[in-house]
Each structure stands twice: as structure tokens, then as C-alpha cells.
Design a protein around this motif. Structure first.
Motif, PDB file in Angstrom:
ATOM      1  N   SER A 148     -28.742  51.801  35.020  1.00 19.70           N
ATOM      2  CA  SER A 148     -28.395  53.173  34.653  1.00 19.70           C
ATOM      3  C   SER A 148     -28.607  54.127  35.824  1.00 19.70           C
ATOM      4  O   SER A 148     -29.545  53.972  36.596  1.00 19.70           O
ATOM      5  N   ILE A 151     -28.007  58.543  37.073  1.00 26.10           N
ATOM      6  CA  ILE A 151     -27.673  59.926  36.742  1.00 26.10           C
ATOM      7  C   ILE A 151     -27.204  60.601  38.027  1.00 26.10           C
ATOM      8  O   ILE A 151     -27.862  60.490  39.075  1.00 26.10           O
ATOM      9  N   HIS A 160     -23.577  60.079  33.754  1.00 25.32           N
ATOM     10  CA  HIS A 160     -24.484  58.947  33.551  1.00 25.32           C
ATOM     11  C   HIS A 160     -23.666  57.679  33.794  1.00 25.32           C
ATOM     12  O   HIS A 160     -22.598  57.515  33.208  1.00 25.32           O
TER      13      HIS A 160
END
Length: 127
Positions: free
Chosen positions: A96, A98, A117
Motif C-alpha cells: 500500500s 499514499i 492510495h
């Protein structure tokens, strides 16, 4: 990835800066990019920001896609404006990430801000 990005090429988007977790893309607003109010269509502003985001999150060579994006439009862009989208990685953990993308006009005025994201796709293995 850049050579295969036909959508960006069709819109005249040029990605000029690439570095770890960082990308800068540009686009000039043409007549065909205007909405019914005579300003740049928000979907095309999103496309510019999303392009910078995509390049920034793929700089490590792993196939990474958008999982979620939110954009805030702050000012309209007009025909002839040169727009610059700068994407910067803010955090990455596992698969993940950002990213923040700021879209500015040639005079430095902020047009939009995108928070993206990312999700890195699992590598397919196998014998």
C-alpha cells in the motif's frame, strides 16, 4: 509503462520528471478539453493528476495501480493554460502507498489537489 500509455499521449500529457516516488506531468488545455462552461473538464484534470500519480507509484518497477483517489478542485483552468501535476509519495507500507498530487497552472496557482492510495499487485509465480 510510459511508451504504452496511449491515453496520456492522446491528451498530450508529457511526463518529464521521474524519480523514486516522484513524477511531474504536464498538459496544455486545448479547446477540445473544455466543458459546457468554457473551462477545463474536471475529468481531464483528474486524468492529468492520475497520470502523475501512476508514474510516481510505479517508479520501483512493480506493477502498482490506484486503489482509491480523491480530488478537490480549487480553481478553474482555461483554454491555453499549461497545467503541471507533481506527485509525491507520502507513505508506503507493504503493498500500500499514499501519494499527494498538486496540479498548478503555469503561474503557480493551485488548480486541484489529489490524494491517491495505491496497491501493488501480487506477483504471479508458478512453475
Amino acid at each position: 509503462m510510459r511508451e504504452n500509455d496511449r491515453a496520456s499521449a492522446t491528451l498530450g500529457i508529457r511526463t518529464e520528471v521521474l524519480g523514486p516516488g516522484h513524477a511531474v506531468s504536464r498538459m496544455r488545455v486545448g479547446e477540445e478539453m473544455l466543458n459546457g462552461h468554457g473551462m477545463a473538464h474536471g475529468g481531464l484534470l483528474f486524468t492529468l493528476a492520475d497520470t502523475a500519480f501512476a508514474f510516481a507509484c510505479n517508479t520501483d518497477g512493480q506493477v502498482t495501480v490506484a486503489r482509491q483517489c480523491e480530488i478537490s478542485f480549487l480553481r478553474p483552468a482555461q483554454r491555453g493554460d499549461e497545467l503541471i501535476a507533481e506527485a509525491i509519495e507520502r507513505a508506503r507500507a507493504g503493498r500500500s502507498g499514499i501519494y499527494d498530487v498538486r496540479v498548478t497552472r503555469q503561474d503557480g496557482d493551485v488548480i486541484a489537489e489529489l490524494r491517491g492510495h495505491s496497491a501493488t499487485l501480487a506477483q504471479r509465480g508458478g512453475a
